[in-house]
Design an enzyme around this catalytic site. Sequence first.
Site, PDB file in Angstrom:
ATOM      1  NE  ARG A 210      -3.686  -2.026   2.666  1.00  0.00           N
ATOM      2  CZ  ARG A 210      -3.740  -2.868   3.691  1.00  0.00           C
ATOM      3  NH1 ARG A 210      -2.950  -2.700   4.743  1.00  0.00           N
ATOM      4  NH2 ARG A 210      -4.594  -3.855   3.695  1.00  0.00           N
ATOM      5  CG  PHE A 226     -10.931  -8.259  -5.710  1.00  0.00           C
ATOM      6  CD1 PHE A 226     -11.879  -9.266  -5.728  1.00  0.00           C
ATOM      7  CD2 PHE A 226     -10.256  -7.955  -6.890  1.00  0.00           C
ATOM      8  CE1 PHE A 226     -12.141  -9.982  -6.891  1.00  0.00           C
ATOM      9  CE2 PHE A 226     -10.519  -8.656  -8.057  1.00  0.00           C
ATOM     10  CZ  PHE A 226     -11.458  -9.674  -8.066  1.00  0.00           C
ATOM     11  CG  ASP A 248     -15.320  -6.301  -1.617  1.00  0.00           C
ATOM     12  OD1 ASP A 248     -14.128  -6.421  -1.278  1.00  0.00           O
ATOM     13  OD2 ASP A 248     -16.166  -7.204  -1.440  1.00  0.00           O
ATOM     14  CB  SER A 249     -18.860  -9.090  -4.708  1.00  0.00           C
ATOM     15  OG  SER A 249     -18.049  -9.836  -3.848  1.00  0.00           O
ATOM     16  CG  ASP A 295      -5.314  -7.845  -2.635  1.00  0.00           C
ATOM     17  OD1 ASP A 295      -4.807  -8.970  -2.804  1.00  0.00           O
ATOM     18  OD2 ASP A 295      -5.402  -7.300  -1.518  1.00  0.00           O
ATOM     19  CB  CYS A 335      -3.320 -13.940  -1.058  1.00  0.00           C
ATOM     20  SG  CYS A 335      -5.094 -14.087  -1.235  1.00  0.00           S
TER      21      CYS A 335
HETATM   22  N1  SAH Z   1      -7.410  -5.630  -0.949  1.00  0.00           N
HETATM   23  C1  SAH Z   1      -7.931  -5.897   0.353  1.00  0.00           C
HETATM   24  C2  SAH Z   1      -8.118  -7.369   0.645  1.00  0.00           C
HETATM   25  C3  SAH Z   1      -8.975  -8.102  -0.339  1.00  0.00           C
HETATM   26  S1  SAH Z   1      -9.761  -9.498   0.319  1.00  0.00           S
HETATM   27  C4  SAH Z   1      -7.065  -5.237   1.409  1.00  0.00           C
HETATM   28  O1  SAH Z   1      -6.041  -4.637   1.092  1.00  0.00           O
HETATM   29  O2  SAH Z   1      -7.423  -5.301   2.577  1.00  0.00           O
HETATM   30  C5  SAH Z   1     -10.767  -9.999  -0.980  1.00  0.00           C
HETATM   31  C6  SAH Z   1     -12.064  -9.238  -1.141  1.00  0.00           C
HETATM   32  O3  SAH Z   1     -12.632  -9.638  -2.386  1.00  0.00           O
HETATM   33  C7  SAH Z   1     -13.146  -9.514  -0.095  1.00  0.00           C
HETATM   34  O4  SAH Z   1     -13.517  -8.311   0.515  1.00  0.00           O
HETATM   35  C8  SAH Z   1     -14.334 -10.095  -0.891  1.00  0.00           C
HETATM   36  O5  SAH Z   1     -15.593  -9.595  -0.452  1.00  0.00           O
HETATM   37  C9  SAH Z   1     -14.052  -9.609  -2.281  1.00  0.00           C
HETATM   38  N2  SAH Z   1     -14.579 -10.423  -3.383  1.00  0.00           N
HETATM   39  C10 SAH Z   1     -14.607 -11.767  -3.486  1.00  0.00           C
HETATM   40  N3  SAH Z   1     -15.113 -12.139  -4.699  1.00  0.00           N
HETATM   41  C11 SAH Z   1     -15.383 -10.998  -5.378  1.00  0.00           C
HETATM   42  C12 SAH Z   1     -15.889 -10.715  -6.683  1.00  0.00           C
HETATM   43  N4  SAH Z   1     -16.198 -11.691  -7.532  1.00  0.00           N
HETATM   44  N5  SAH Z   1     -16.025  -9.429  -7.042  1.00  0.00           N
HETATM   45  C13 SAH Z   1     -15.684  -8.421  -6.199  1.00  0.00           C
HETATM   46  N6  SAH Z   1     -15.206  -8.640  -4.963  1.00  0.00           N
HETATM   47  C14 SAH Z   1     -15.047  -9.904  -4.546  1.00  0.00           C
END
Ligand code: SAH
Length: 391
Positions: A210, A226, A248-249, A295, A335
């Site tokens: 970040r 995400f 985010d979904s 991510d 990850c």
């Molecule tokens: N980038 C974040 C961590 C991501 S965790 C950070 O720095 O803290 C992954 C995230 O992806 C979760 O919040 C989950 O709700 C979301 N997610 C999972 N599948 C998804 C999709 N198909 N579309 C959008 N978001 C999604």
Amino acid sequence: MTIYLKPHKEESVLRFHPWVFSGAVARIDGNPSEGEVVSVVASDGTALGAGHYQIGSIAVRLLTFSPNEKIDAAFFRRRIESAYNMRKALGLIRKDNDTYRLVHGEGDMLPGLIIDVYGDTAVMQAHSVGMHLIRRELAEIVKDVVVEVSNVYYKSEGTLPYKAPLEERDDGYLIGNEGQSVGCENGLKFNIDWLRGQKTGFFVDQRDNRSLLERYSRDRNVLNMFCYTGGFSVYALRGGALSVHSVDSSAKAIELTERNVNLNFGECERHKAFAEDAFRFLDNMQQAYDLIILDPPAFAKHRGAIRNALQGYRRLNQKALEKIAPHSILFTFSCSQVVDKDMFRLAVFSAAAAAKRQVRILHQLTQPADHPINIYHPEGEYLKGLVLYVE
Ligand code: SAH
């Protein structure tokens, strides 16, 4: 209680790998119950070390390779002190950075145990029965060693082996109660919800990445896919981005992202958040962003899922690379522990070729110093990222 290994199966233990797989076990003396400390002995009778016994594919998680070392409260105290002292010495524990990982499993020679600290609260997660059984002792040690911590929350419902016949596996406070719920990372504030949030409440492992993003976000239009808590979004805003869109979904994640933006910047016109599926958002988006972060959650949780996961990474990256503006930057991550660096790079390479874009790799990213990798346990390297310059 002793576990005897089959001939030649001691080799990985002699190389300090902390796992004994069940297939390596010749016989077990003393009928240990799950979570008990057992000694591990080679087929020629050489004592190799001791660790937590468990029924499953990993039969023993080794805690020590010194056969005479006693596994007691003093042992765990030494290990936790060593983990704390390292983070302190590295300058990770500061007033403006009170959010960090204190214990990273095998990386801190405590297989089965994860502890994240958020100011005055430590969130502890057991991945093994052995660590579950001693959770109260561990909590006391953490409170003693980490002067700032006065509350310890236990959050292992989702990480303990579900078949183990355990009583009291519920989440809850082992010490204290709800403390401050705002953590500070590099001077930025985040609401952290360990009760309802994913993992221990926050993805501490992206901190350095970040920071790097912050350096590149000035005057750019940023898309954070995400976003979860909005970590990357908040850094991009501080870095001087023209606009930041978070996707985010999960509606809860979007709400959390908005709260975190407000916490740092008040009403912020540069930021917008969208509760939408990432793939659909990329398909429909009209705007050409010049900094995109991808991510996603782990696409593969086990080896059998690698093929589909790689396809997922290729598809996602291809969509972003097809639409990203000229002269732009893409931060892309995986990850999934079972997808290694080379596989991930190949998936992104295929995506770039399919999108027909000219791409250079600027940085190859990984997890930060408070998520150390045990040199004898390369499986511990799970976070992989590439920063690409797209012509
Ligand atoms: N980038 C974040 C961590 C991501 S965790 C950070 O720095 O803290 C992954 C995230 O992806 C979760 O919040 C989950 O709700 C979301 N997610 C999972 N599948 C998804 C999709 N198909 N579309 C959008 N978001 C999604």
